[in-house]
Design an enzyme around this catalytic site. Sequence first.
Site, PDB file in Angstrom:
ATOM      1  N   ASP A  95       0.788  -1.233   0.000  1.00 17.70           N
ATOM      2  CA  ASP A  95       0.000   0.000   0.000  1.00 17.70           C
ATOM      3  C   ASP A  95       0.823   1.288   0.000  1.00 17.70           C
ATOM      4  O   ASP A  95       0.355   2.330   0.446  1.00 17.70           O
ATOM      5  CB  ASP A  95      -0.916   0.011   1.233  1.00 17.70           C
ATOM      6  CG  ASP A  95      -0.165  -0.298   2.527  1.00 17.70           C
ATOM      7  OD1 ASP A  95       1.065  -0.044   2.578  1.00 17.70           O
ATOM      8  OD2 ASP A  95      -0.786  -0.787   3.482  1.00 17.70           O
ATOM      9  N   GLU A 117      -0.636  -9.120  -1.217  1.00 15.79           N
ATOM     10  CA  GLU A 117      -1.156  -8.596   0.060  1.00 15.79           C
ATOM     11  C   GLU A 117      -2.336  -7.655  -0.200  1.00 15.79           C
ATOM     12  O   GLU A 117      -2.411  -6.539   0.306  1.00 15.79           O
ATOM     13  CB  GLU A 117      -0.073  -7.889   0.873  1.00 15.79           C
ATOM     14  CG  GLU A 117      -0.459  -7.689   2.330  1.00 15.79           C
ATOM     15  CD  GLU A 117       0.598  -6.942   3.131  1.00 15.79           C
ATOM     16  OE1 GLU A 117       0.968  -7.457   4.194  1.00 15.79           O
ATOM     17  OE2 GLU A 117       1.036  -5.850   2.707  1.00 15.79           O
ATOM     18  N   GLU A 131      -1.761   5.169   3.180  1.00 19.53           N
ATOM     19  CA  GLU A 131      -1.784   3.757   2.780  1.00 19.53           C
ATOM     20  C   GLU A 131      -3.187   3.210   2.525  1.00 19.53           C
ATOM     21  O   GLU A 131      -3.393   2.410   1.608  1.00 19.53           O
ATOM     22  CB  GLU A 131      -1.078   2.900   3.842  1.00 19.53           C
ATOM     23  CG  GLU A 131       0.423   3.074   3.894  1.00 19.53           C
ATOM     24  CD  GLU A 131       0.878   4.243   4.765  1.00 19.53           C
ATOM     25  OE1 GLU A 131       2.100   4.425   4.915  1.00 19.53           O
ATOM     26  OE2 GLU A 131       0.006   4.977   5.287  1.00 19.53           O
ATOM     27  N   HIS A 208       6.898   5.055  13.437  1.00 19.78           N
ATOM     28  CA  HIS A 208       7.255   5.973  12.357  1.00 19.78           C
ATOM     29  C   HIS A 208       6.080   6.577  11.614  1.00 19.78           C
ATOM     30  O   HIS A 208       6.259   7.502  10.832  1.00 19.78           O
ATOM     31  CB  HIS A 208       8.120   5.225  11.327  1.00 19.78           C
ATOM     32  CG  HIS A 208       7.337   4.238  10.513  1.00 19.78           C
ATOM     33  ND1 HIS A 208       6.994   3.000  10.997  1.00 19.78           N
ATOM     34  CD2 HIS A 208       6.818   4.327   9.269  1.00 19.78           C
ATOM     35  CE1 HIS A 208       6.305   2.355  10.073  1.00 19.78           C
ATOM     36  NE2 HIS A 208       6.172   3.133   9.014  1.00 19.78           N
ATOM     37  N   ARG A 210       2.962   8.568   9.986  1.00 18.96           N
ATOM     38  CA  ARG A 210       2.652   9.992   9.931  1.00 18.96           C
ATOM     39  C   ARG A 210       1.623  10.410  10.980  1.00 18.96           C
ATOM     40  O   ARG A 210       1.727  11.468  11.587  1.00 18.96           O
ATOM     41  CB  ARG A 210       2.117  10.375   8.539  1.00 18.96           C
ATOM     42  CG  ARG A 210       3.166  10.395   7.447  1.00 18.96           C
ATOM     43  CD  ARG A 210       2.533  10.593   6.074  1.00 18.96           C
ATOM     44  NE  ARG A 210       3.554  10.513   5.026  1.00 18.96           N
ATOM     45  CZ  ARG A 210       4.125  11.561   4.457  1.00 18.96           C
ATOM     46  NH1 ARG A 210       3.793  12.782   4.839  1.00 18.96           N
ATOM     47  NH2 ARG A 210       5.038  11.407   3.514  1.00 18.96           N
ATOM     48  N   HIS A 241      13.668   5.484  12.965  1.00 16.95           N
ATOM     49  CA  HIS A 241      13.460   5.783  11.550  1.00 16.95           C
ATOM     50  C   HIS A 241      14.290   6.996  11.131  1.00 16.95           C
ATOM     51  O   HIS A 241      14.547   7.899  11.934  1.00 16.95           O
ATOM     52  CB  HIS A 241      11.973   6.067  11.316  1.00 16.95           C
ATOM     53  CG  HIS A 241      11.540   5.998   9.892  1.00 16.95           C
ATOM     54  ND1 HIS A 241      11.720   7.028   9.001  1.00 16.95           N
ATOM     55  CD2 HIS A 241      10.923   5.013   9.192  1.00 16.95           C
ATOM     56  CE1 HIS A 241      11.223   6.688   7.823  1.00 16.95           C
ATOM     57  NE2 HIS A 241      10.740   5.463   7.911  1.00 16.95           N
TER      58      HIS A 241
END
Length: 370
Positions: A95, A117, A131, A208, A210, A241
Amino acid sequence: MKKIALVFGTRPEAIKMAPVYLALNGSPLQPVVIATAQHREMLDQVLELFGITPDYDLNIMKERQSLSDLTSRLTKALEDIYKNEKFAATLVQGDTTTTFVGALVSFYHKVPVGHVEAGLRTNDIYNPFPEEVNRRLVSVIATYHYPPTEQARKNLLAAGISEKNMLVTGNTVIDALLWTTKNKSLEARRIRESLGLEDESYILMTMHRRENWGEPMREVMKAIKKILSEKKDLKLVFPVHLNPVVREVVYEELGEYPRVLLTEPLDYLPFVSLMEKAKLILTDSGGIQEEAPALGKPTLVLRSETERPEALEAGTAKLVGTSAEKIVEETLKLLNSTEEYEKMAKSVNPFGDGKASERIVTHLIEAFGA
């Protein structure tokens, strides 16, 4: 020999596509790897581990680039390849922006898309962002759908996707994980020893996304301090990250805190080695929710939603959000209760048996009569 384009650009994509590449290599179909390098450093680590040399490397990564900028640059770079290559199909995974743009450009050239997936959903377009929308858009474009679980298949059917070219495969991340633990066990032990962790009790953490930037992340750091103050024999290992937005908060809050080991982002093999011996895992990652159960590791998910409800239903993972109070409560419950811990640790992994890649390649061979 018919060519199958494999388009990926981040470390999670590479990990999950690597076993598909290996399976294609031994088949009548020819894999052509297009690495966008959406995440440059982390991608290269996985390519080296699995012995993959990209046929095309777009090197698209740029610091602090916006999603719009990334999308436009990916579109142009992939367009240049598809104008000059003849592919029988394109495989994309998951994604990411690379996944969506790879499917879109393939569609523009009337090349059928296979979505590895497929079917994950939270049904909230802003969580995770971007995503959730990426994977929905790819489902509309794709010809071949490879949901990892029965729930993912149901999600696709509910969205009006035809069952004609749909195959439940299990998740290829389990294929990659089992290959790594089988073939790299000695190297994994040496990595833990080099970090001083072979005989230590520790929590492994990643964060990590957003939607967790800023205050939610500070809440989680607050919870970590409380947990470590309660458990004096416990350490925290946190591969941080590369994104400056993440690093600023993490190092400010935990940089000097006792029994916290902050590392640079780890190669796939070192990360697997840490998962193998961790007491439990705190994460906002999607993929780790699938991998951890294969190693018997309870996982607390630092999100309010997950596109992997199978983990919640199986009891291998639990949503705890980003409230410091909730994270402390659930973590200490696991650490203080053998019964609670073993209930999660011994639950059956719902995400696969290590043969997903074989199923995908067999399906493609049948589809193209190869």
